[in-house]
Design an enzyme around this catalytic site. Structure first.
Site, PDB file in Angstrom:
ATOM      1  N   GLU A 177       0.852  -1.187   0.000  1.00 13.48           N
ATOM      2  CA  GLU A 177       0.000   0.000   0.000  1.00 13.48           C
ATOM      3  C   GLU A 177       0.890   1.240   0.000  1.00 13.48           C
ATOM      4  O   GLU A 177       1.822   1.339   0.806  1.00 13.48           O
ATOM      5  CB  GLU A 177      -0.913   0.017   1.226  1.00 13.48           C
ATOM      6  CG  GLU A 177      -1.714   1.297   1.434  1.00 13.48           C
ATOM      7  CD  GLU A 177      -2.576   1.659   0.239  1.00 13.48           C
ATOM      8  OE1 GLU A 177      -2.483   2.821  -0.220  1.00 13.48           O
ATOM      9  OE2 GLU A 177      -3.331   0.785  -0.253  1.00 13.48           O
ATOM     10  N   CYS A 187     -12.023   3.817   1.299  1.00 12.98           N
ATOM     11  CA  CYS A 187     -13.156   3.612   2.200  1.00 12.98           C
ATOM     12  C   CYS A 187     -12.861   4.114   3.606  1.00 12.98           C
ATOM     13  O   CYS A 187     -13.630   4.878   4.179  1.00 12.98           O
ATOM     14  CB  CYS A 187     -13.530   2.134   2.242  1.00 12.98           C
ATOM     15  SG  CYS A 187     -14.869   1.748   3.392  1.00 12.98           S
ATOM     16  N   ILE A 196     -23.017   9.563  -3.789  1.00 11.78           N
ATOM     17  CA  ILE A 196     -22.022  10.348  -3.063  1.00 11.78           C
ATOM     18  C   ILE A 196     -22.429  11.819  -3.018  1.00 11.78           C
ATOM     19  O   ILE A 196     -22.348  12.479  -1.980  1.00 11.78           O
ATOM     20  CB  ILE A 196     -20.625  10.179  -3.698  1.00 11.78           C
ATOM     21  CG1 ILE A 196     -20.180   8.722  -3.643  1.00 11.78           C
ATOM     22  CG2 ILE A 196     -19.595  11.062  -3.000  1.00 11.78           C
ATOM     23  CD1 ILE A 196     -18.889   8.434  -4.388  1.00 11.78           C
ATOM     24  N   GLU A 227     -27.288  18.044 -11.536  1.00  9.27           N
ATOM     25  CA  GLU A 227     -27.234  16.683 -12.093  1.00  9.27           C
ATOM     26  C   GLU A 227     -27.575  16.721 -13.583  1.00  9.27           C
ATOM     27  O   GLU A 227     -28.615  17.270 -13.969  1.00  9.27           O
ATOM     28  CB  GLU A 227     -28.213  15.765 -11.346  1.00  9.27           C
ATOM     29  CG  GLU A 227     -28.417  14.400 -11.963  1.00  9.27           C
ATOM     30  CD  GLU A 227     -27.126  13.619 -12.150  1.00  9.27           C
ATOM     31  OE1 GLU A 227     -26.877  13.169 -13.288  1.00  9.27           O
ATOM     32  OE2 GLU A 227     -26.363  13.470 -11.176  1.00  9.27           O
ATOM     33  N   HIS A 240     -42.836  -5.520  17.942  1.00 14.29           N
ATOM     34  CA  HIS A 240     -43.672  -4.319  17.987  1.00 14.29           C
ATOM     35  C   HIS A 240     -43.399  -3.546  19.284  1.00 14.29           C
ATOM     36  O   HIS A 240     -43.353  -4.158  20.354  1.00 14.29           O
ATOM     37  CB  HIS A 240     -45.151  -4.706  17.942  1.00 14.29           C
ATOM     38  CG  HIS A 240     -46.070  -3.529  18.109  1.00 14.29           C
ATOM     39  ND1 HIS A 240     -46.326  -2.641  17.092  1.00 14.29           N
ATOM     40  CD2 HIS A 240     -46.776  -3.092  19.191  1.00 14.29           C
ATOM     41  CE1 HIS A 240     -47.160  -1.716  17.532  1.00 14.29           C
ATOM     42  NE2 HIS A 240     -47.449  -1.963  18.803  1.00 14.29           N
TER      43      HIS A 240
END
Length: 467
Positions: free
Chosen positions: A35, A43, A185, A204, A446
């Site tokens: 990495e 994330c 997002i 949009e 309930h």
């Protein structure tokens, strides 16, 4: 150049990469993971976790502002300390990253800090920040380098033009925010900012926000967002932007414009495959940059797999987890079943929340199904009324029996309070190909929010209680 030998090497430490590392190590494999930033990927560090933490802050702010509905009078002006909010956000992120590091260490996963590239002979080379290189030989390689935000021409990242990566680095809350893109997002960011006190506009290009979401759910969310003061412009094309005194003017096709202090470009993500050095390796990439794989996440090279945002499957962390488990099972020679991407769970954490699985009503009809639909709104649910959260609905699409009742459950779509935590019943129903008669036997507690799912199911038997 140093060299090492492992059973499995993974390029990328996000959900796809670390899930494969943890699951593989638990299965007894000697695993190496590479990495080049912080483990956890988008994330954990720049996506799901920080975004949802800020959404929780926004919910607290909204709850306090509306507390007089419950007879709780918050004295004085209600203010948001944005710095404290972001400090808490990073504290949560750091705890999770550190916890993940401990998990990897405890399972004896070798973690390399650097950039990994694949060679023609399927060896992997790691180049560290100091320039030193290490080659890793392994019988199996998993490519999991993830994705980065897409941008649009003329909207280069700056102090005022942000993508979903930079938005978490804001030091103060903007007074006016334009969100370019009304997908999941974009709607989450819009919901966050308006509840924190910003003036928000969503732009949009498509005819509706939340493309791919059931139309009844979209109507609910759009109405709720507009009710809270968000301006939503659909079917508009952004053509450019110019800096003006104290802000940015976003220009629209046709001559209109919108001014803001901050613009959040939220038009999706693209796979990060260009850093993997795939030329000449035999691993193919399509015209959009996605690594080509079969249903088992296998590339065209034996022993080389790809998972997560790097392949053209739903860009969801939990999908990356599932793909990684699928790959490890293959490496271990265990029985496995490909991921059914048409039946994965989807969650959007705006207010109201959205959660769904399976076919929308439109998609079910387009696929040739004769369907019956049941919808129940939260206005009649006792628990939702107690919470003061009655916007939204539960909608179930089922195959139509000869007598008009519901048969196999084809899709479950929800908008409303905590529906992201309620989707489990719908997910199991769709994926087990359950029928309405089977799940109508389940007893719901309930009072509870889950009663709305049960009532919607019961109605499809032809004998609903409250509707």
């Amino acid at each position: 150049m140093a060299s090492e030998q492992h059973d499995l090497v993974i390029i990328g430490g996000g959900p796809g990469g670390y899930a494969a590392a943890l699951y593989g190590a638990a299965a007894g494999l000697d695993v190496a993971m590479i990495e080049n930033r912080r483990i956890g990927g988008t994330c954990l560090n720049r996506g799901c976790i920080p975004a949802k933490e800020l959404l929780q802050t926004a919910e607290v702010a909204r709850t306090v502002r509306e507390s007089d509905r419950f007879g709780v009078n918050a004295s004085g002006d209600i203010t948001l300390d944005f710095g404290t909010s972001t400090d808490r956000m990073w504290s949560v992120v750091d705890q999770l990253v550190n916890g993940l590091g401990s998990l990897l260490k405890n399972r004896k996963v070798t973690v390399f800090d650097g950039t990994g590239t694949l060679g023609a002979d399927s060896t992997v080379t790691v180049k560290g920040a100091d320039g030193e290189e290490t080659t890793i030989d392994a019988a199996n390689v998993i490519l999991a380098s993830g994705s980065v935000p897409r941008t649009i021409p003329g909207f280069d990242v700056s102090d005022r033009i942000l993508t979903s990566d930079e938005v978490f680095l804001l030091e103060k809350l903007p007074d006016r925010v334009v969100v370019v893109g009304g997908g999941a997002i974009g709607c989450e960011f819009a919901s966050t900012f308006v509840d924190m006190g910003s003036e928000v506009t969503i732009l949009e290009a498509l005819p509706a926000i939340m493309p791919g979401v059931d139309s009844d759910v979209v109507k609910v969310v759009k109405r709720a967002l507009e009710k809270r003061g968000i301006t939503i412009k659909t079917g508009v094309k952004v053509t450019g932007q110019t800096e003006v005194d104290g802000g940015v003017r976003v220009e629209l096709e046709g001559g209109d414009s919108v001014e803001a202090d901050t613009v959040v470009v939220s038009v999706g993500r693209r796979p990060l495959s260009d850093s993997l050095g795939l030329d000449g390796t035999g691993v193919e990439v399509d015209e959009r940059g996605f690594v080509k794989v079969d249903e088992y996440c296998r590339t065209g090279v034996d022993g080389v797999f790809a998972v997560g945002d790097l392949i053209a499957t739903p860009g969801l962390a939990h999908v990356a987890y599932a793909e990684s488990i699928l790959v490890i099972k293959q490496i271990m020679g265990e029985p496995c079943v490909p991921v059914d991407y048409g039946r994965v769970p989807w969650c959007i954490y705006s207010h109201p929340e959205v959660a769904f699985v399976g076919l929308t009503e439109e998609a079910a009809k387009a696929a040739g199904h004769d369907v019956v639909v049941s919808k129940h709104r939260w206005a009649g649910n006792g628990r939702a009324m107690i919470l003061g959260e009655t916007e939204g609905l539960v909608k179930i699409i089922a195959a139509k029996n000869d007598d008009g009742t519901g048969g196999q459950v084809l899709g479950v779509h929800m908008a409303g309070p905590w529906v992201t935590e309620q989707l489990g019943m719908g997910y199991l129903s769709v994926n087990w190909e359950a029928t309405i008669d089977e799940i109508a036997q389940f007893i719901q507690p309930h009072p509870s929010l889950s009663e709305n799912f049960g009532e919607t199911v019961l109605t499809l038997t032809g004998r609903g209680l409250h509707g």
